[in-house]
Design a protein around this motif. Structure first.
Motif, short mmCIF file in Angstrom:
data_model
loop_
_atom_site.label_atom_id
_atom_site.label_comp_id
_atom_site.label_asym_id
_atom_site.label_seq_id
_atom_site.Cartn_x
_atom_site.Cartn_y
_atom_site.Cartn_z
N ILE A 90 44.89 1.07 -26.21
CA ILE A 90 45.02 1.84 -27.46
C ILE A 90 46.48 1.88 -27.90
CG2 ILE A 90 44.64 4.04 -28.64
CD1 ILE A 90 42.65 4.80 -26.46
N THR A 91 46.68 1.68 -29.17
CA THR A 91 47.98 1.84 -29.81
C THR A 91 47.73 2.46 -31.19
OG1 THR A 91 50.06 0.71 -30.33
CG2 THR A 91 48.03 -0.49 -30.85
N ASN A 92 48.76 2.55 -32.00
CA ASN A 92 48.64 3.09 -33.36
C ASN A 92 49.46 2.26 -34.33
OD1 ASN A 92 47.11 5.76 -33.23
ND2 ASN A 92 48.56 5.97 -31.55
N VAL A 93 49.04 2.26 -35.60
CA VAL A 93 49.83 1.61 -36.64
C VAL A 93 51.14 2.36 -36.80
CG1 VAL A 93 49.97 0.98 -39.08
CG2 VAL A 93 47.80 0.72 -37.87
N ALA A 94 51.07 3.65 -37.01
CA ALA A 94 52.27 4.49 -37.18
C ALA A 94 52.38 5.41 -35.96
CB ALA A 94 52.17 5.30 -38.46
N PRO A 95 53.56 5.57 -35.42
CA PRO A 95 53.67 6.31 -34.16
C PRO A 95 53.69 7.83 -34.25
CG PRO A 95 55.81 5.42 -34.79
CD PRO A 95 54.81 4.91 -35.79
N ARG A 96 54.07 8.39 -35.40
CA ARG A 96 54.28 9.84 -35.41
C ARG A 96 53.00 10.63 -35.66
NH1 ARG A 96 55.30 12.83 -40.30
NH2 ARG A 96 54.99 11.50 -42.12
N ALA A 97 52.89 11.74 -34.95
CA ALA A 97 51.73 12.62 -35.08
C ALA A 97 51.82 13.43 -36.37
CB ALA A 97 51.65 13.56 -33.88
N THR A 98 50.68 13.48 -37.07
CA THR A 98 50.58 14.26 -38.31
C THR A 98 49.24 14.99 -38.32
OG1 THR A 98 49.56 12.46 -39.55
CG2 THR A 98 51.98 12.61 -39.63
N ALA A 99 49.13 15.98 -39.20
CA ALA A 99 47.87 16.70 -39.34
C ALA A 99 46.78 15.80 -39.92
CB ALA A 99 48.06 17.94 -40.21
N LYS A 100 47.16 14.92 -40.85
CA LYS A 100 46.21 13.99 -41.48
C LYS A 100 46.89 12.65 -41.65
CE LYS A 100 46.08 16.26 -45.11
NZ LYS A 100 46.39 17.12 -46.11
N GLU A 108 55.80 3.81 -44.14
CA GLU A 108 55.55 3.97 -42.70
C GLU A 108 54.44 3.03 -42.23
OE1 GLU A 108 56.01 8.25 -40.91
OE2 GLU A 108 55.20 8.42 -42.96
N LEU A 109 53.39 2.91 -43.03
CA LEU A 109 52.29 2.02 -42.66
C LEU A 109 52.73 0.56 -42.66
CD1 LEU A 109 49.34 3.79 -44.49
CD2 LEU A 109 49.74 3.69 -42.02
N ARG A 110 53.52 0.16 -43.65
CA ARG A 110 54.00 -1.23 -43.68
C ARG A 110 54.93 -1.51 -42.50
NH1 ARG A 110 53.65 -0.32 -49.33
NH2 ARG A 110 55.79 0.41 -49.43
N ALA A 111 55.82 -0.59 -42.20
CA ALA A 111 56.70 -0.75 -41.04
C ALA A 111 55.87 -0.78 -39.76
CB ALA A 111 57.73 0.38 -40.98
N GLY A 112 54.83 0.04 -39.71
CA GLY A 112 53.94 0.04 -38.55
C GLY A 112 53.19 -1.27 -38.41
N GLY A 113 52.80 -1.88 -39.53
CA GLY A 113 52.13 -3.17 -39.49
C GLY A 113 53.03 -4.25 -38.91
N LEU A 131 41.43 0.57 -36.53
CA LEU A 131 40.41 1.58 -36.83
C LEU A 131 40.79 2.35 -38.10
CD1 LEU A 131 39.92 2.87 -33.17
CD2 LEU A 131 38.76 0.99 -34.35
N GLY A 132 40.52 1.75 -39.22
CA GLY A 132 40.81 2.39 -40.50
C GLY A 132 41.14 1.34 -41.54
N ILE A 133 40.22 1.14 -42.46
CA ILE A 133 40.37 0.06 -43.43
C ILE A 133 41.52 0.31 -44.41
CG2 ILE A 133 38.63 0.95 -45.04
CD1 ILE A 133 37.77 -2.05 -45.36
N GLY A 134 41.69 1.55 -44.85
CA GLY A 134 42.77 1.85 -45.79
C GLY A 134 44.14 1.62 -45.17
N ALA A 135 44.30 2.04 -43.93
CA ALA A 135 45.58 1.83 -43.24
C ALA A 135 45.85 0.35 -43.05
CB ALA A 135 45.58 2.55 -41.90
N TYR A 136 44.81 -0.42 -42.70
CA TYR A 136 44.99 -1.86 -42.53
C TYR A 136 45.39 -2.51 -43.85
CZ TYR A 136 44.13 -6.75 -41.52
OH TYR A 136 44.28 -8.11 -41.37
N ARG A 137 44.71 -2.14 -44.92
CA ARG A 137 45.02 -2.72 -46.23
C ARG A 137 46.48 -2.51 -46.59
NH1 ARG A 137 39.56 -0.60 -49.34
NH2 ARG A 137 38.25 -2.40 -48.78
N THR A 138 46.98 -1.29 -46.36
CA THR A 138 48.37 -0.98 -46.70
C THR A 138 49.34 -1.62 -45.72
OG1 THR A 138 47.70 1.12 -47.68
CG2 THR A 138 50.02 0.91 -47.07
N ALA A 139 49.07 -1.51 -44.42
CA ALA A 139 49.99 -2.01 -43.40
C ALA A 139 50.18 -3.51 -43.48
CB ALA A 139 49.50 -1.60 -42.01
N PHE A 140 49.12 -4.24 -43.84
CA PHE A 140 49.19 -5.69 -43.84
C PHE A 140 49.13 -6.30 -45.24
CE2 PHE A 140 48.07 -4.58 -39.55
CZ PHE A 140 48.88 -5.43 -38.82
#
Length: 193
Positions: A90-100, A108-113, A131-140
């Motif tokens: 398990i890993t994450n696109v963006a490393p920082r914990a947030t409420a949502k 942040e998502l692009r840098a995470g990608g 795990l998350g289509i919106g995050a993938y679309r933005t990150a990549f």
């Protein structure tokens, strides 16, 4: 970023612990050569407070992982290290914990990608499952991506986009979420079915 004091395994994080978890990070569960590296969007506050991925009780990652056949039993978040013995991580696109996840910026998502691409190149899992289509679309930068196996991998690593297992994702039931996870497992291990 600081690591807040973590509650014991059975304890629910207190309001203070959840507040202190904002903007913290948690370590990946990873190793070179995994079958699948699952990639969340970013840790939630429960995960930040406990140090365990997908820790919030309503998150459906652990049940979907089991129901899809990736694990022989449903693991708890505090058993996440056991995934390594199954060739999973398990890993994450963006490393920082947030409420949502919506609290993250597109930058942040692009840098995470970009960071995720480097991580995958180094670790060389057989498959990456975001795990998350919106995050993938933005990150990549792939606005038309759909759920499933992607036409372009990262080096020799297959890339899959699966639904976000958050309990807030009303588009997928646990059964339909597990069915999407199962498609990945069956593509990787067709002899097991």
């Amino acid at each position: 970023m600081q690591t807040p004091p973590r509650p014991t395994t059975a304890a629910r994080p207190t309001a203070e612990q959840l507040a202190a978890a904002r903007d913290t990070t948690i370590p990946d569960v990873s190793a070179p050569g995994l079958r699948v590296l699952f990639c969340g969007i970013n840790p939630g506050l429960w995960s930040g407070a406990t140090g365990h991925h997908f820790a919030r009780p309503g998150n459906r990652f652990w049940p979907a992982l089991h129901r899809s056949g990736f694990t022989p039993r449903q693991l708890r978040p505090d058993e996440q290290q056991e995934l390594l013995t199954l060739g999973l991580g398990i890993t994450n696109v963006a490393p920082r914990a947030t409420a949502k996840a919506d609290d993250l910026t597109a930058e942040e998502l692009r840098a995470g990608g970009a960071a995720l691409t480097e991580r995958v190149t180094r670790l060389r899992p057989r498959a990456l499952a975001v795990l998350g289509i919106g995050a993938y679309r933005t990150a990549f930068g792939r606005p038309r991506t759909t759920v499933g196996r992607q036409p372009d991998g990262l080096g020799e690593t297959e890339v899959w986009v699966l639904p976000n297992p958050s309990g807030l994702n009303a588009h997928y039931t646990l059964d339909s979420l597990a069915a999407e996870f199962r498609k990945l497992r069956e593509a990787l291990d067709p002899a097991l079915d």
